[in-house]
Structures are given as C-alpha cells and as structure tokens.
Design a protein around this motif. Structure first.
Motif, short mmCIF file in Angstrom:
data_model
loop_
_atom_site.label_atom_id
_atom_site.label_comp_id
_atom_site.label_asym_id
_atom_site.label_seq_id
_atom_site.Cartn_x
_atom_site.Cartn_y
_atom_site.Cartn_z
N ASN A 297 0.80 -1.23 0.00
CA ASN A 297 0.00 0.00 0.00
C ASN A 297 0.83 1.28 0.00
N SER A 298 2.13 1.15 0.15
CA SER A 298 2.97 2.34 0.23
C SER A 298 2.99 3.07 -1.11
N PRO A 299 2.91 4.41 -1.10
CA PRO A 299 2.99 5.17 -2.34
C PRO A 299 4.41 5.25 -2.90
N VAL A 300 5.39 4.80 -2.14
CA VAL A 300 6.78 4.86 -2.58
C VAL A 300 7.01 3.81 -3.66
N LEU A 301 7.57 4.21 -4.79
CA LEU A 301 7.67 3.36 -5.97
C LEU A 301 8.49 2.09 -5.71
N LEU A 302 9.66 2.21 -5.13
CA LEU A 302 10.58 1.09 -5.01
C LEU A 302 10.51 0.39 -3.66
N THR A 303 9.46 0.66 -2.87
CA THR A 303 9.30 0.00 -1.58
C THR A 303 9.23 -1.51 -1.77
N GLY A 304 10.07 -2.24 -1.02
CA GLY A 304 10.08 -3.68 -1.10
C GLY A 304 10.96 -4.24 -2.18
N LEU A 305 11.43 -3.40 -3.11
CA LEU A 305 12.28 -3.86 -4.21
C LEU A 305 13.73 -3.48 -4.02
N LEU A 306 13.97 -2.30 -3.49
CA LEU A 306 15.31 -1.75 -3.42
C LEU A 306 16.08 -2.37 -2.26
N GLY A 312 22.98 -5.99 2.45
CA GLY A 312 21.83 -6.84 2.16
C GLY A 312 20.52 -6.35 2.75
N GLY A 313 20.53 -5.24 3.44
CA GLY A 313 19.30 -4.71 4.04
C GLY A 313 18.40 -4.04 3.01
N SER A 314 17.14 -3.86 3.37
CA SER A 314 16.21 -3.15 2.50
C SER A 314 16.52 -1.66 2.54
N MET A 315 16.12 -0.96 1.47
CA MET A 315 16.26 0.50 1.43
C MET A 315 14.90 1.10 1.78
N VAL A 316 14.86 1.97 2.76
CA VAL A 316 13.60 2.55 3.22
C VAL A 316 13.60 4.05 2.98
N GLN A 317 12.42 4.62 3.05
CA GLN A 317 12.27 6.06 2.81
C GLN A 317 12.67 6.86 4.05
N THR A 318 13.48 7.89 3.85
CA THR A 318 13.80 8.84 4.91
C THR A 318 13.65 10.25 4.34
N THR A 319 13.59 11.22 5.22
CA THR A 319 13.41 12.60 4.78
C THR A 319 14.47 13.50 5.39
N TYR A 327 14.67 10.52 0.54
CA TYR A 327 15.79 9.66 0.14
C TYR A 327 15.42 8.19 0.36
N TYR A 328 16.16 7.32 -0.33
CA TYR A 328 16.20 5.91 0.02
C TYR A 328 17.46 5.69 0.85
N LYS A 329 17.28 5.05 2.02
CA LYS A 329 18.41 4.84 2.91
C LYS A 329 18.42 3.39 3.38
N CYS A 330 19.61 2.82 3.53
CA CYS A 330 19.74 1.44 4.01
C CYS A 330 19.05 1.30 5.37
N GLN A 331 18.20 0.29 5.50
CA GLN A 331 17.45 0.09 6.73
C GLN A 331 18.37 -0.12 7.93
N ASN A 332 19.48 -0.83 7.73
CA ASN A 332 20.41 -1.06 8.85
C ASN A 332 21.05 0.25 9.31
N ARG A 333 21.41 1.11 8.36
CA ARG A 333 21.96 2.42 8.75
C ARG A 333 20.90 3.25 9.46
N HIS A 334 19.69 3.16 8.96
CA HIS A 334 18.60 3.95 9.54
C HIS A 334 18.27 3.50 10.96
N ASN A 490 13.75 -7.57 -7.51
CA ASN A 490 14.51 -6.67 -6.63
C ASN A 490 15.48 -5.83 -7.45
N VAL A 491 15.89 -4.73 -6.83
CA VAL A 491 16.90 -3.84 -7.41
C VAL A 491 17.98 -3.68 -6.36
N VAL A 492 19.18 -4.25 -6.64
CA VAL A 492 20.28 -4.23 -5.67
C VAL A 492 21.24 -3.10 -6.05
#
Length: 545
Positions: A297-306, A312-319, A327-334, A490-492
């Motif tokens: 349901n997320s409006p973010v285009l690459l959610t779940g793919l990036l 190896g972590g997912s990329m999540v949205q940050t502001t 931005y897309y940011k590594c979930q582990n860094r976030h 996925n997009v790595v």
C-alpha cells in the motif's frame, strides 16, 4: 475411617511395563482392610512426576478432598514420595488438607501425629526431594552420553523418521535406539522444502499455504491436519540435514542452554545442507524484521524492491529538511546507525526515474527484449525437463513399491509369511508410502504449465516493448508501480551500480496476455538476470549524497 488411596508412577512407560502400580494398590488395600478402614475413593495417576502439581488426577483428588464436608478422612499413599517430592509443596498441600481434617498416611512410612512424627515426616520429604534431584542428575548425564554416542533418547521420533532398535543395550538392559528415515514421511518433508524453495503452480508458498495444501491433498501429519507452526519447525530444524540436537533447552527453567552445551547427534539426512541453508536464508529474508511495513500500500515506488548491495538490508524512505527532501536509505543504517553500513543515501525521485528509464529504454528495448525471449525459451524448456524428471523418478519409485507390495501379499497368500503384527505393520507402511507417492505425482501433474512462448517478430517485439514502456513511464504512479512490482523482483544497489532482477515467466505471461488483450498477470518464480551491459549506471553527482 473413610480413606482414599492414591497411586502414581513417573512415566507412561512405567505404567505400561512396570508392576509398581498394581503392587502399590495391593499394599494400600491390604493395609486398609487390616486396620478396618473403608476405601471410598481411588485415584490412579500413571505417567506423572511428583516434583510439581501439574497432575490432572492429583488436582481432581485435591478438589474433592477440600470439599465441605470432607468426603473422606485420609489420603493413603504407598510412600510419601508418591504424594510429592518437593518438601515445600508437600507441606503447603498437607496444611490445606489438615485444615479440612484430611490426613496423609503412608503405608510404608508410618509415624505418629506428634511433633516428633511431624519432624520425621519433614525429614522424609526432604530426603525424597534430594533423591529426586539426584536421580534427575544421573538420568540427564546418561541421556547426554547416549546422545553423544549417536543414540536416540526420545520415544516419539521427529516427523520423517522412525525408531530402530539396535543390538546395544543400556545399563538397564533395554535396547538402545537409533533413528532411520521413514520413506513415507520423508517424501512429505522433501515436498515441504521444495514448495518453500520453488513454490507451486507458479506462485511462492509460505508455511501457512504449505500447511493448507498438504492437509487438503490428504498428506496429513501422522493423521492430523498440518499446522503452520509444524511446517516452520520442519524448515528450521537441523535434524533434516542429518544433525539432531540434544540438551538444547533447560526444561525446568524454560530457557535455552548455551550452544557449547548442545549435543550434535548424527542421523541419516533427508535433505542436503545446501538446501537447508538456502531455505534458512529465504526464511530470514521473509522475516518480518527484514520486510518494510505496508510494502503493497505504500505510495513509494521502489518499496520492497530496493536492496542495499553492501549489507543486504532493504532500502527505506527517509526525509531531510523537515520533509522537504526524500531519500532511500539502508534500513540497517537507519535503524542501527551510520557505522553499520557504508552505503549512501539515494534521492528518491532521481532513483525512481533511473530505474524506470533503465527498464523502459534498456531492458525492454526491442533488441534486448528479443534476447530475453530467447533465454526465456531455454529457461522454460529446463523447467519442463525438470518436471518430467520428477515424474519419471516418482513413477520409478511407485513401480518398485508396488512390486514389493505384490511380493509381500503373495507371500502371505502362499503361507510363506504369517499375517502377524510385524507383517501387518509393514503392509500398512508400504500402503502409506504408495499413497504419498501418488499424492506427489498428482501434485506434479497439477502444476500449472508455464506459458508457451512463440517466436515474436521484430514488429511484435517493438509493439509490446512500446506498450510496456508506456505503462512503466505512466504519470499514474500507482499504475507504474503495479507493473514494476509485477516484472521486477529486486533492485540491488552497490556503490554506483544497480542490478535489476526479474521473472522470466512473468515477462512471458505479460506478453502473452497483452497479446490477448488481458491486463491481469500472475507472478512466477523463474528469474531473468540482465548482464552488466543492461544494468542502469548512474553517475550523476546529485544521485549520490
């Protein structure tokens, strides 16, 4: 005096094979008769430890003994250890009974109701408790050594195995046991691993779907419906790659012991360590800890793919700047801090444009699309050959099993074998194995055939490519996202390169249904992975921050 008698042994095996229960009852009845007491209730508890009060018959006895007025004047036991082996709990229950004028009497440890008798009773219960702990310690040590030597300690084997008596005997004269593969159940275990790895009917399957499918097809878990938790257990235990773990949990404290105390018992393997590791990684990737919430349901285009190619972590949205920049940011860094990964933040809008443009202009260009279709035909042919090999192997095993079944029944008819308990059991085992193979054969035949891919003329490829590019570059972000998630797995992203992976079969079905005018496309498992020449390369300074 009205009395109730209570008899108990610690294990079900003792109840079945031991003479202790009948002897306890005989002595208590004789004692009551000798003293002129009337037995008004009998409580028999087979297979329950006296170190705690988790005993159904014991609890029933206590509930009835504490009724007003009391139904009897005393509870008679063979020895005080039959009532309780914990001195504190013994005293607590005894006080409750005495308040209701119900005594506890041991026929082998009689003592007076005086202070001296009470002291003696307390000493006896403390000695019983100490003896119980010593027995538990010695039993645990013997079981650990038994496991180290490669023998099986339990009575009920893990699903997929059966217990085999060996020629070796333990210190009590009982035959030691080992595990061997049960062919009928092992076929189901292999099917569970295959469904989890490859899916079924062209769609991925999780533990819940596997449990539902096995139950509906009649492949029950020892006569019972499958539960999702049992499927999870089979997929996670090292047992099935040939390593049975013992001494993992402290049952009294309900905690796991350190791994250094675990004992690894080698047993026959049902699946290879490579398959087990592949499934472990897949389960880890599917874990809720590693999946972004609201992917669909997320409006973010690459959610779940990036995905981050570094950790190896997912990329999540940050502001940034109070939401002004995204931005897309590594979930582990976030989540854990910038020190956990060296990846960089990716401006969201720029990254979205790069991925969509790369798909539309490079991967789905006429030349590239025709190349993908050629590789797709090879992939589908391989899938078909694999299915046929599985059918052939299934048929071979089925034929061998039917021949064994025929020989066994013929031997019974001719009087070569007696139709005793062993023969009947073997006939049932062969029958169940045959049913499992037939069910597996039906499952293979019911698998949906992947779409046939005809040769596409350059003009057709150009038309389909144009249609796909139009959908991917649509100003309607929801439409673009639905097609993107349909075609891309996925997009790595690693440093300045992004690798896009997608589904061959989804691409084939997409083109097939676009040709027929349909828009609804299912997802499939076989993947295409473009080479480096089709990977989107982004070297814009503003794309890296």
């Amino acid at each position: 005096m009205r009395v109730a008698i209570y008899s108990r042994v610690s294990t079900a095996r003792q109840a079945e094979n031991d003479l202790s229960l009948p002897d306890q009852i005989r002595q208590m009845v004789a004692w009551a008769t000798q003293h002129g007491h009337v037995i008004v209730a009998r409580y028999n508890e087979p297979g329950a430890s006296a170190t705690n009060d988790k005993r159904p018959v014991f609890q029933q006895m206590m509930d009835e003994a504490l009724q007003k007025p009391n139904p009897y004047d005393a509870i008679v036991v063979h020895s005080l250890s039959r009532f309780f082996r914990d001195s504190v709990d013994f005293g607590w229950y005894e006080r409750k009974l005495l308040k209701n004028q119900v005594k506890i009497i041991s026929v082998t440890q009689e003592n007076a109701d005086s202070d001296e008798g009470l002291l003696l009773r307390q000493m006896i219960t403390m000695l019983d408790e100490h003896q119980s702990r010593e027995n538990s310690k010695h039993t645990s040590r013997a079981m650990r050594e038994n496991a180290r030597q490669g023998y099986f300690n339990g009575s009920r084997p893990p699903f997929g195995y059966r217990v085999l008596d060996t020629d070796q005997a333990n210190n009590r004269g009982r035959k030691r046991k080992k595990l061997e593969i049960d062919d009928t159940e092992a076929a189901v275990v292999r099917a569970i691993y295959r469904y989890y790895r490859e899916g079924f009917n062209g769609r991925p399957m999780g533990c819940k779907e596997i449990a539902k499918y096995l139950t509906t097809t009649g492949l029950l878990m020892r006569g019972k419906p499958w539960r999702m938790q049992k499927v999870q257990q089979i997929l996670s235990e090292t047992t099935y790659m040939g390593v049975l773990l013992f001494n993992v949990t402290d049952n009294k404290k309900k905690i796991k012991r350190p791994e250094s105390e675990w004992i690894h018992t080698p047993i026959p393997a049902i699946i290879t360590p490579e398959i087990f590791e592949e499934v472990r990684k897949k389960r880890e990737a599917r874990s809720s800890k590693n999946i972004c919430p609201r992917i669909v349901n997320s409006p973010v285009l690459l959610t779940g793919l990036l995905k981050c190619g570094i950790c190896g972590g997912s990329m999540v949205q940050t502001t940034g700047k109070s939401g002004q920049y995204k931005y897309y940011k590594c979930q582990n860094r976030h989540a854990k801090g910038n020190h956990t990964c060296t990846s960089k933040n990716l401006p969201m809008q720029t990254m979205d444009e790069i991925v969509l443009s790369a798909l539309a202009e490079k991967i789905f260009s006429p030349a590239r699309l025709q190349d993908l279709m050629s590789k797709l035909r090879l992939t589908l042919r391989s899938v078909h050959d694999n299915r046929q090999e599985r059918l052939n192997e299934n048929s071979r095993q089925l034929k061998q099993l039917e021949e064994r079944q025929h020989r066994l029944l013929e031997g019974v008819e001719k009087g070569i074998f007696e139709l005793d308990e062993v023969t009947s059991k073997r006939i049932q085992e062969i029958k169940h194995a045959r049913q499992a193979l037939l069910a597996e054969q039906i499952g293979i035949k019911q698998e949906n055939k992947l779409p046939e891919v005809e040769y596409l003329k350059p003009s057709q490829v150009d038309l389909f490519g144009a249609a796909l590019r139009k959908k991917l570059m649509s100003p309607d972000m929801a439409l673009a996202k639905s097609w993107l998630h349909l075609l891309v797995n996925n997009v790595v992203v690693e440093n300045e390169a992004a690798t896009i992976s997608g589904s061959y079969a989804a691409l084939a079905e997409t083109l097939s249904q676009m040709k027929s005018g349909k828009e609804s496309v299912p997802t499939f498992n076989p993947e295409w992975r473009p080479q480096g020449d089709s990977n989107p390369r982004y070297r814009r300074e503003r794309a890296m921050s």
